[in-house]
Motif scaffolding. Structure first.
Motif, mmCIF file in Angstrom:
data_model
loop_
_atom_site.group_PDB
_atom_site.id
_atom_site.type_symbol
_atom_site.label_atom_id
_atom_site.label_comp_id
_atom_site.label_asym_id
_atom_site.label_seq_id
_atom_site.Cartn_x
_atom_site.Cartn_y
_atom_site.Cartn_z
ATOM 1 N N GLU A 1 36.057 35.984 30.079
ATOM 2 C CA GLU A 1 36.999 34.994 29.557
ATOM 3 C C GLU A 1 38.358 35.620 29.248
ATOM 4 O O GLU A 1 39.357 34.919 29.147
ATOM 5 C CB GLU A 1 36.424 34.337 28.305
ATOM 6 N N SER A 2 38.392 36.950 29.095
ATOM 7 C CA SER A 2 39.655 37.636 28.806
ATOM 8 C C SER A 2 40.241 38.298 30.047
ATOM 9 O O SER A 2 41.158 39.105 29.942
ATOM 10 C CB SER A 2 39.442 38.699 27.723
ATOM 11 N N ALA A 3 39.714 37.977 31.235
ATOM 12 C CA ALA A 3 40.178 38.627 32.458
ATOM 13 C C ALA A 3 41.639 38.318 32.728
ATOM 14 O O ALA A 3 42.123 37.215 32.497
ATOM 15 C CB ALA A 3 39.320 38.175 33.639
ATOM 16 N N LEU A 4 42.353 39.339 33.240
ATOM 17 C CA LEU A 4 43.782 39.214 33.510
ATOM 18 C C LEU A 4 44.100 39.139 34.999
ATOM 19 O O LEU A 4 45.154 38.625 35.378
ATOM 20 C CB LEU A 4 44.527 40.415 32.913
ATOM 21 N N ALA A 5 43.204 39.649 35.822
ATOM 22 C CA ALA A 5 43.447 39.646 37.266
ATOM 23 C C ALA A 5 42.118 39.619 37.991
ATOM 24 O O ALA A 5 41.073 39.974 37.426
ATOM 25 C CB ALA A 5 44.262 40.876 37.677
ATOM 26 N N TYR A 6 42.144 39.186 39.256
ATOM 27 C CA TYR A 6 40.906 38.999 40.021
ATOM 28 C C TYR A 6 41.141 39.408 41.469
ATOM 29 O O TYR A 6 42.226 39.223 42.019
ATOM 30 C CB TYR A 6 40.499 37.525 39.965
ATOM 31 N N ASP A 7 40.089 39.987 42.072
ATOM 32 C CA ASP A 7 40.147 40.278 43.497
ATOM 33 C C ASP A 7 38.729 40.278 44.045
ATOM 34 O O ASP A 7 37.755 40.460 43.296
ATOM 35 C CB ASP A 7 40.811 41.630 43.773
ATOM 36 N N SER A 8 38.587 40.063 45.356
ATOM 37 C CA SER A 8 37.264 40.053 45.976
ATOM 38 C C SER A 8 37.312 40.779 47.304
ATOM 39 O O SER A 8 38.375 40.921 47.915
ATOM 40 C CB SER A 8 36.774 38.613 46.182
ATOM 41 N N SER A 9 36.152 41.231 47.759
ATOM 42 C CA SER A 9 36.053 41.884 49.060
ATOM 43 C C SER A 9 34.667 41.645 49.632
ATOM 44 O O SER A 9 33.698 41.428 48.906
ATOM 45 C CB SER A 9 36.337 43.384 48.942
ATOM 46 N N LEU A 10 34.582 41.670 50.947
ATOM 47 C CA LEU A 10 33.311 41.523 51.642
ATOM 48 C C LEU A 10 32.593 42.861 51.645
ATOM 49 O O LEU A 10 33.117 43.856 52.152
ATOM 50 C CB LEU A 10 33.556 41.035 53.067
ATOM 51 N N HIS A 11 31.390 42.890 51.063
ATOM 52 C CA HIS A 11 30.653 44.146 50.950
ATOM 53 C C HIS A 11 29.782 44.398 52.178
ATOM 54 O O HIS A 11 29.731 45.518 52.697
ATOM 55 C CB HIS A 11 29.794 44.116 49.696
ATOM 56 N N SER A 12 29.063 43.392 52.652
ATOM 57 C CA SER A 12 28.227 43.534 53.843
ATOM 58 C C SER A 12 27.963 42.154 54.423
ATOM 59 O O SER A 12 28.148 41.129 53.749
ATOM 60 C CB SER A 12 26.905 44.244 53.514
ATOM 61 N N ARG B 1 31.834 41.120 46.809
ATOM 62 C CA ARG B 1 32.069 41.815 45.551
ATOM 63 C C ARG B 1 33.282 41.181 44.867
ATOM 64 O O ARG B 1 34.387 41.198 45.395
ATOM 65 C CB ARG B 1 32.327 43.298 45.810
ATOM 66 N N HIS B 2 33.057 40.611 43.690
ATOM 67 C CA HIS B 2 34.128 39.963 42.928
ATOM 68 C C HIS B 2 34.426 40.826 41.699
ATOM 69 O O HIS B 2 33.537 41.093 40.890
ATOM 70 C CB HIS B 2 33.708 38.561 42.475
ATOM 71 N N THR B 3 35.670 41.259 41.564
ATOM 72 C CA THR B 3 36.048 42.179 40.489
ATOM 73 C C THR B 3 37.176 41.582 39.656
ATOM 74 O O THR B 3 38.139 41.049 40.203
ATOM 75 C CB THR B 3 36.495 43.533 41.066
ATOM 76 N N GLY C 1 39.539 47.647 31.450
ATOM 77 C CA GLY C 1 38.282 47.890 32.131
ATOM 78 C C GLY C 1 38.112 46.906 33.274
ATOM 79 O O GLY C 1 38.917 45.996 33.480
ATOM 80 N N ALA C 2 37.059 47.076 34.045
ATOM 81 C CA ALA C 2 36.780 46.189 35.173
ATOM 82 C C ALA C 2 35.328 45.736 35.117
ATOM 83 O O ALA C 2 34.459 46.463 34.634
ATOM 84 C CB ALA C 2 37.060 46.893 36.493
ATOM 85 N N LEU C 3 35.076 44.522 35.610
ATOM 86 C CA LEU C 3 33.719 43.978 35.641
ATOM 87 C C LEU C 3 33.509 43.335 37.007
ATOM 88 O O LEU C 3 34.371 42.601 37.494
ATOM 89 C CB LEU C 3 33.529 42.952 34.523
ATOM 90 N N THR C 4 32.364 43.624 37.617
ATOM 91 C CA THR C 4 32.079 43.151 38.974
ATOM 92 C C THR C 4 30.844 42.259 38.998
ATOM 93 O O THR C 4 29.834 42.562 38.346
ATOM 94 C CB THR C 4 31.863 44.336 39.929
ATOM 95 N N LEU C 5 30.924 41.156 39.733
ATOM 96 C CA LEU C 5 29.783 40.300 40.033
ATOM 97 C C LEU C 5 29.564 40.334 41.543
ATOM 98 O O LEU C 5 30.517 40.430 42.320
ATOM 99 C CB LEU C 5 30.032 38.856 39.582
ATOM 100 N N VAL D 1 42.032 45.419 46.312
ATOM 101 C CA VAL D 1 43.480 45.549 46.302
ATOM 102 C C VAL D 1 43.983 46.106 44.982
ATOM 103 O O VAL D 1 44.919 46.870 44.921
ATOM 104 C CB VAL D 1 44.129 44.184 46.594
ATOM 105 N N LEU D 2 43.300 45.736 43.881
ATOM 106 C CA LEU D 2 43.798 46.140 42.582
ATOM 107 C C LEU D 2 43.573 47.611 42.280
ATOM 108 O O LEU D 2 44.188 48.157 41.382
ATOM 109 C CB LEU D 2 43.120 45.305 41.477
ATOM 110 N N GLN D 3 42.655 48.259 43.036
ATOM 111 C CA GLN D 3 42.335 49.656 42.760
ATOM 112 C C GLN D 3 42.063 49.845 41.261
ATOM 113 O O GLN D 3 42.664 50.672 40.591
ATOM 114 C CB GLN D 3 43.486 50.564 43.213
ATOM 115 N N LEU D 4 41.158 49.060 40.722
ATOM 116 C CA LEU D 4 40.930 49.051 39.286
ATOM 117 C C LEU D 4 40.295 50.347 38.812
ATOM 118 O O LEU D 4 39.400 50.895 39.440
ATOM 119 C CB LEU D 4 40.010 47.874 38.918
#
Length: 263
Positions: free
Chosen positions: A50-61, A74-76, A83-87, A134-137
């Protein structure tokens, strides 16, 4: 292969201009709304996002065969504490009617177990599909400041615009200005200040740190010196790329006081 942000319509690449402008929270809501197992995600994970400031996604497989497909995304999210959190999202059409189905996991291993249950070959990372985040978190370094999300890039621009010292005297150059265009949060703190010097009530120094958090997770600080050590006691703003340079400039201005008094 590019990674689409909008999977509901088609699994087709999108250009940078076509990517959704939704907020990080809206991306999360969309993922939760379509996931069949969203209720299994930990409440604390959802709370942190809920406090996320930015979002990016990538195809993992991915795997496509005989009219069936499976993709793992992969959604980050970049959080307010840097910090970063991935779903991990599993998208496939192996169910009844070949309708698209979506599952969401907080752990990559859990997503892999779910993938292994599908009537498709085992999940193996598809190097040709792998896309860099892209964000290189960065999640290893603790942020030095408590940042406030704001129009920070514009704040940096206005700070540099009012700086009166030239680049030859320590003002940040164009490379720093370019980096600050990706600032999305900042904090201002007074690092040093004296109400007056040598009894002169109108000769004042103040030093401020303007710390910026950039989209790649890195931190960048500018140091602002405000003083009235000018021939007409006029307020002057100077900006430097380091605390050392700012303090050196303050000492230089202080040493010029005797000369100004004799004029």
């Amino acid at each position: 292969m590019s990674v689409p942000y909008e999977y509901e319509t088609a699994y087709e690449p999108q250009s940078a201009e076509q990517k959704s402008p939704h907020s990080p929270q809206e991306h999360l809501e969309r993922l939760l709304r379509r996931a069949l197992n969203s209720f299994d995600l930990p409440d604390d994970t959802i709370g942190r996002l809920e406090s996320a400031l930015a979002y990016d996604s990538s195809l993992h497989s991915a795997h496509h065969s005989a009219g069936m497909h499976r993709e793992t995304y992969r959604h980050t999210w970049l959080l307010a504490d840097a910090g970063a959190l991935t779903l991990w999202e599993l998208a496939h059409n192996t169910g009844p009617g070949s309708h698209p189905q979506y599952e969401l996991y907080a752990d990559e291993e859990e997503a892999g177990v779910a993938t292994s249950r599908l009537p498709l070959p085992p999940d193996t990372p598809a190097a040709v599909c792998e896309q860099p985040v892209v964000l290189q978190l960065s999640v290893t370094d603790e942020p030095r400041h408590t940042y406030v999300p704001d129009d920070s890039a514009d704040h940096a621009r206005r700070l540099l615009r009012r700086a009166e010292n030239p680049v030859s005297e320590g003002r940040p150059a164009e490379d720093i200005e370019r980096l600050l265009r990706s600032a999305f949060a900042h904090q201002i703190t007074q690092a040093f200040g004296r109400p007056c010097l040598a009894g002169e009530a109108r000769l004042c120094f103040s030093l401020y740190e303007h710390a910026f958090l950039l989209f790649d997770g890195s931190e960048l600080s500018l140091w602002e010196v405000e003083h009235t050590v000018t021939p007409d006691k006029r307020h002057r703003c100077e900006v430097y790329v380091s605390e050392e340079a700012a303090r050196a400039a303050m000492e230089l201005r202080a040493r010029s006081l005797p000369q100004q008094r004799t004029k």
